[in-house]
Design an enzyme around this catalytic site. Structure first.
Site, mmCIF file in Angstrom:
data_model
loop_
_atom_site.group_PDB
_atom_site.id
_atom_site.type_symbol
_atom_site.label_atom_id
_atom_site.label_comp_id
_atom_site.label_asym_id
_atom_site.label_seq_id
_atom_site.Cartn_x
_atom_site.Cartn_y
_atom_site.Cartn_z
ATOM 1 N N CYS A 569 25.241 -47.161 -16.310
ATOM 2 C CA CYS A 569 24.156 -47.339 -17.271
ATOM 3 C C CYS A 569 24.009 -46.124 -18.175
ATOM 4 O O CYS A 569 23.399 -46.205 -19.241
ATOM 5 C CB CYS A 569 22.843 -47.643 -16.553
ATOM 6 S SG CYS A 569 22.461 -46.526 -15.193
ATOM 7 N N PHE A 570 24.555 -44.967 -17.773
ATOM 8 C CA PHE A 570 24.484 -43.760 -18.596
ATOM 9 C C PHE A 570 25.867 -43.273 -19.044
ATOM 10 O O PHE A 570 25.983 -42.191 -19.612
ATOM 11 C CB PHE A 570 23.789 -42.636 -17.822
ATOM 12 C CG PHE A 570 22.410 -42.989 -17.346
ATOM 13 C CD1 PHE A 570 21.380 -43.190 -18.246
ATOM 14 C CD2 PHE A 570 22.150 -43.150 -15.996
ATOM 15 C CE1 PHE A 570 20.113 -43.529 -17.818
ATOM 16 C CE2 PHE A 570 20.878 -43.481 -15.549
ATOM 17 C CZ PHE A 570 19.855 -43.671 -16.457
#
Length: 601
Positions: A569-570
């Protein structure tokens, strides 16, 4: 360029040293400028370079002739203005000469020269919301001239000259016309200009061929210039449009909680959550018994949900029975399976949830690790009201190559027994005869895409439409190919040199940073693809290029026995400081080939 020095202001300490709050970003590498010193345009436009990029460009142009470059820019603008002021019939004759008579190399050089001059000028164009960009007539004459060249480029693909047996195709790829400098411009301001003039917009090819060319507000829009506009800039304008619509409808975010595992529970939970979305509303998901919230978690939810949906089956709880999706290893795409009627309400609900998921991916700016045939994106756009082109044999060939080949042979068959030689299994198959072959094939292709899979396709399309039916930007300014790239990225091998441009590698000494990049460069294409998938849950290139992959690498202790871990997600890779490049390569390959990458610990 003028040297600027920050004399006062806030700063903070990072792993790499002191970072100063200059409130500037480099217009070359796009990174925030965190040094006290940077370079700004001496002419007053809002162009800034960090020290590293300024030094690189100084070296690159130190042997160049600045006066000659200025002369070339002015000369190009004068030529463009003269061409567009010529009578319409002369412009058309000029296009014919460029299309069929000019040597290819000369045509390529002309396109490259004009595009380069326009690209260099666009970063100096003041494009704030309160600026009249149409006032820069020289720039828009260059754009108009490029549109004339585009007309000439496409003409051999539309017209056949006397004595030629087939169409030639475009003279140069459309990518030669792209103005990459537009990525430095203000997308929000451009979207506001488009909203102001959208009811008066005409195709640029039509404008440059009209009796008298004028730089009007409706022409002086980047967004209506077709392939001249980078997809990444168009995507940012789409984001601005969607954000504005979300604010206008004043609907709260719809929150939901879903289990991460097992896949069956995740699938049912995701389908239930997405079934609640029946209008333009952003979903906010988080995982059961996890504290994580926000956009990163939502992106991970969408990736996991799509993976779970694509493995669903038609039986109870979507576990047993026939697979809902058919994967073709030759085209490497998914299409709807031929399921027996009637389709259960649960299966229809899941297909609708898939359509909603694609819409939510657009709202959240998420790339999806899924591969549908391009024609599905045409159907999505057509379903929300876009004027997508009629589907034909080329589209069918991307899905069923052998079927499309058979239909092509049918069209070329001249015998009277065509119905017996080419029996087609569909409701109107008995109508085929030698006199209606073309019409029959056209009707069959339309039936195949709209009726044969209707029970699966309609809920899928409806789910997408329920969320985005009011987005006229999507209806008018995004085509099927662009929609596919925005949602899924571009299928292209990982370019490590481009990846380095905006990557952040923190906590490691210079020697190990060199080891990191050399090991990554040594991987083959398949291993690089797995690396991208491991750290981001998507192995495709972002539309704006690998430099916008925005990889983050952080040090996580010193232990040769531990594998690298990733938080997709990052786009974050956590890894120890390994004792050697050989150990790092071995551990990295183990991680990317044996794990999925979602927060592995």
């Amino acid at each position: 360029m003028e040297k600027k020095i920050l004399t006062s202001g806030a700063c903070h300490l990072t792993i790499s040293g002191i970072a100063y709050h200059t409130k500037r970003a480099c217009d070359n590498c796009d990174r925030p400028i965190e040094d006290r010193v940077w370079f700004a345009c001496a002419e007053g436009c809002e162009v800034d370079f960090c020290c590293q990029c300024h030094e690189h460009l100084q070296t690159l142009f130190e042997t160049g002739d600045g006066q000659r470059a200025v002369w070339a820019s002015r000369f190009a603008a004068q030529v463009a203005q003269r061409a567009l002021q010529a009578p319409a019939e002369e412009r058309q004759a000029f296009i014919d000469i460029l299309a069929f008579d000019w040597p290819l190399q000369m045509f390529q050089d002309l396109v490259r020269a004009l595009a380069d001059v326009a690209d260099a000028q666009v970063v100096h164009l003041q494009d704030g919301a309160d600026m009249d960009v149409a006032a820069d007539a020289d720039f828009w004459h260059l754009v108009g001239f490029l549109q004339l060249l585009r007309c000439a480029n496409q003409k051999p693909a539309k017209e056949r000259r006397f004595g030629e047996l087939m169409l030639r195709g475009p003279r140069v790829p459309e990518s030669h016309f792209v103005l990459g400098g537009l990525d430095k411009c203000d997308a929000q301001a451009e979207w506001e200009r488009w909203k102001r003039y959208k009811d008066h917009v005409r195709p640029p090819e039509e404008v440059v061929l009209q009796a008298e060319f004028q730089v009007s507000g409706a022409f002086a829009l980047f967004l209506v210039q077709g392939p001249l506009v980078p997809l990444s800039f168009r995507e940012r304008c789409l984001e601005a449009d969607l954000e504005d619509r979300l604010v206008q409808v004043k609907r709260p975010v719809l929150s939901c909680q879903v289990p991460r595992r097992p896949p069956r529970s995740l699938r049912l939970g995701a389908a239930k959550a997405l079934s609640r979305v029946d209008q333009l509303k952003r979903l906010e998901a988080h995982f059961t018994r996890e504290r994580g919230r926000g956009l990163g978690v939502m992106r991970e939810f969408l990736a996991l949900a799509m993976e779970a949906f694509m493995s669903a089956k038609s039986g109870k709880n979507l576990e047993e029975g026939q697979a809902l999706w058919d994967y073709d290893p030759n085209t490497r795409t998914f299409w709807f399976s031929e399921l027996p009627a009637p389709l259960s309400a649960q299966c229809q609900s899941l297909f609708r949830a898939c359509g909603v998921l694609l819409a939510q991916a657009l709202l959240n700016g998420t790339r999806l690790q899924v591969s549908f045939p391009p024609l599905l994106y045409s159907l999505l756009l057509r379903h929300i009201g876009a004027s997508a082109p009629r589907l034909g044999l080329t589209d069918l060939a991307s899905l069923r190559p052998s079927l499309a080949k058979g239909l092509q042979e049918l069209l070329q068959y001249e015998g009277s027994d065509v119905g017996e030689v080419f029996p087609l299994d569909w409701p109107r198959g008995h109508e085929l005869c030698s006199s209606n072959r073309a019409e029959h094939v056209e009707a069959f292709v339309e039936w195949f895409f709209t009726e044969k899979f209707r029970s699966q396709l309609k809920p899928f399309l409806d789910g997408f439409k329920d969320v985005l039916h009011s987005c006229d930007f999507l209806q008018t300014l995004v085509n099927a190919s662009q929609l596919e790239q925005i949602l899924c990225g571009v299928e292209e091998p990982l370019d490590v040199q481009q990846l380095k441009v905006k990557a952040r590698v923190e906590g490691f000494d210079h020697d190990f940073k060199e080891i990191f990049w050399s090991v990554l460069e040594s991987l083959d294409d398949e291993q690089k693809r797995r690396f991208a998938l491991f750290v981001s849950a998507c192995d495709r290139r972002p539309p704006e290029g690998w430099q916008h992959f925005e990889l983050q690498v952080q040090r996580n202790g010193e232990d040769d026995d531990r594998l690298p871990t990733a938080y997709t997600c990052f786009t974050l890779l956590l890894m120890p400081r390994y004792s050697s490049g050989e150990v790092f390569r071995e551990r990295l390959l183990a991680a990317i080939t044996e794990t999925e990458g979602f927060g592995l610990s």
